[in-house]
Design an enzyme around this catalytic site. Structure first.
Site: not given
Length: 291
Positions: A46, A109, A135, A140, A164, A206
């Protein structure tokens, strides 16, 4: 999976004023991290503005990072999305021989069910020739992949080796750490919680911020992994203000403003993102001058 322990950094993609990838700046950022204690590098996450990078640009970015790194640090490549077939196609058509793992984001989404998450990553696992880091970033993606789903994947597929976790949810971290298989890594994706996760049994971070302050950030995480909380929190406390600042408006505009102050790259981002406001930039500059 020692290659994925400690401090990984989610590399930015620097752009020049014409919005072209600035490969010289990218080279300098990679070398800066290689020389200052970062443990591994993450390409095209990202923070790398992966959603506005073309396929050709991604290939060129990979080539630049490989050359600048020169085999010194393990590399992780972001390959993920909400089109499972497209993710599989990219995995099949990418040379992954130089990578320690891929980082694959939970589908965004589309808002799948927990079974949808499971089936998505199952399909990826069946074709991916190298380890996979899940992840989870519900802020998001608009949907949280619950610990029970992550742990189900961890138990069912040998090449799913880590997550993550970036939900900024302490209880979710603890659920994962308490119930994970012994060889499964829980990696913090939240810079503000990274030390606490390391002290609680996580494998590191990370980080976005770490690429600007690799020496001290990496030292903080190593102290956390060693259980040296008092020493580690002395460094953590130095980072509280700047961590809040870089995420105040959007990522990666905040970290690019930091890197610009350090003469490592311009603060340019691609739409729909915009650069940090002048007020935020001034507060970032004030912090760096005092650091």
């Amino acid at each position: 999976m020692n290659a994925l322990t400690g401090t990984g950094v989610a590399l930015v993609t620097p752009f020049n004023s014409e919005l072209h990838v600035d490969h010289e700046a990218l080279t300098n950022i990679v070398r800066y991290n290689v020389d200052n204690g970062t443990n591994y590098l993450v390409i095209s996450g990202t923070t790398g503005e992966s959603v506005t990078i073309t396929k050709q640009e991604k290939q060129n970015i990979i080539a630049t990072v490989k050359k600048a790194n020169n085999g010194k640090l393990p590399l992780v490549l972001g390959i993920g999305g909400n089109n499972t077939a497209a993710v599989i196609d990219e995995i099949k058509n990418t040379d992954l021989s130089d990578f320690a793992a891929i980082l694959s984001v939970a589908p965004y989404y589309s808002k799948p069910t927990q079974e949808g998450f499971y089936q998505h990553f199952k399909a990826i696992s069946q074709v991916c020739p190298i380890p996979i880091i899940l992840y989870n970033v519900p802020g998001r993606t608009a949907k949280n992949m619950l610990p029970k789903t992550t742990l189900r994947l961890a138990n069912d597929f040998e090449n799913i080796v880590a997550v993550k976790e970036a939900g900024n949810n302490q209880q979710q971290y603890l659920d994962l750490l308490s119930n994970k298989p012994d060889n499964f890594l829980v990696i913090s994706g939240d810079d503000d919680l990274a030390l606490g996760v390391a002290l609680a049994g996580g494998s590191g971070v990370i980080s976005v911020l770490g690429q600007a302050f690799p020496k001290d950030f990496s030292k903080m995480i190593q102290l956390g992994l060693q259980g040296k909380a008092t020493e580690a929190y002395k460094l953590h406390n130095k980072f509280i203000e700047i961590t809040n600042l870089i995420f105040e408006e959007n990522n990666p505009a905040g970290i690019k403003a930091v890197l610009e102050c350090m003469d490592l790259c311009q603060d340019t981002v691609r739409l729909p993102l915009v650069p940090a406001t002048s007020g935020l930039k001034q507060r970032i500059k004030n912090y760096i001058q005092q650091y």
